[in-house]
Scaffold this motif. Structure first.
Motif, short mmCIF file in Angstrom:
data_model
loop_
_atom_site.label_atom_id
_atom_site.label_comp_id
_atom_site.label_asym_id
_atom_site.label_seq_id
_atom_site.Cartn_x
_atom_site.Cartn_y
_atom_site.Cartn_z
N TYR A 210 -13.82 42.02 35.25
CA TYR A 210 -13.24 41.01 34.37
C TYR A 210 -14.27 39.94 34.07
CZ TYR A 210 -12.02 38.73 38.86
OH TYR A 210 -12.04 38.18 40.11
N PRO A 211 -14.15 39.28 32.92
CA PRO A 211 -15.17 38.31 32.47
C PRO A 211 -15.39 37.17 33.46
CG PRO A 211 -13.53 38.73 30.75
CD PRO A 211 -13.03 39.38 31.99
N THR A 212 -16.62 36.67 33.50
CA THR A 212 -16.95 35.60 34.44
C THR A 212 -16.13 34.34 34.20
OG1 THR A 212 -18.78 34.95 32.99
CG2 THR A 212 -19.31 36.40 34.83
N ARG A 213 -15.65 34.11 32.99
CA ARG A 213 -14.84 32.91 32.72
C ARG A 213 -13.51 32.97 33.48
NH1 ARG A 213 -14.55 35.97 28.17
NH2 ARG A 213 -12.48 36.59 27.51
N ARG A 214 -13.14 34.16 33.98
CA ARG A 214 -11.91 34.30 34.76
C ARG A 214 -12.17 34.25 36.27
NH1 ARG A 214 -8.86 39.33 33.37
NH2 ARG A 214 -7.51 38.44 34.96
N TRP A 215 -13.43 34.15 36.66
CA TRP A 215 -13.74 34.04 38.09
C TRP A 215 -13.27 32.69 38.60
CZ3 TRP A 215 -19.45 36.00 38.86
CH2 TRP A 215 -19.54 37.31 38.42
N PRO B 188 -14.01 29.52 40.69
CA PRO B 188 -15.20 28.86 41.27
C PRO B 188 -15.12 28.77 42.80
CG PRO B 188 -14.39 27.64 39.37
CD PRO B 188 -13.36 28.69 39.68
N HIS C 96 -18.27 44.01 32.45
CA HIS C 96 -17.96 42.76 33.13
C HIS C 96 -18.05 42.97 34.64
CE1 HIS C 96 -16.80 40.65 29.54
NE2 HIS C 96 -15.95 41.61 29.22
#
Length: 84
Positions: A14-19, A21, A10
């Motif tokens: 950490y996974p992009t869904r936790r970035w 915006p 990642h």
């Protein structure tokens, strides 16, 4: 030339869904330079693929600039490396 790829992980740890915006995620890499590399000027280009256990063509992320302009599938870093 595609010179180096990394193992699946990642970005930023950490996974992009936790970035969040509109923010930046740092992702550190060490790039080893082979003794056999031909002297010259090099530009580093970054490609990011959506992968599970393998990466396939056609799954590359599209980079978007600060002004929301499409940069493309390869992000070229602004620094030229000179190998002597």
């Amino acid at each position: 030339i595609r010179w180096q790829t990394t193992t699946f992980r990642h970005p930023g740890s950490y996974p992009t869904r936790r970035w969040i915006p509109g923010t930046f995620v740092r992702d550190y890499h060490r790039i080893p330079i082979a003794d056999s590399l031909v002297p010259g000027d090099y530009i580093i280009g970054i490609e990011v693929s959506l992968c599970q256990t393998t990466c396939e063509d056609g799954t590359k992320l599209t980079f978007i600039g600060e002004e929301r302009q499409i940069i493309g599938n390869t992000l070229f870093l602004p620094t030229t490396l000179n190998i002597r």
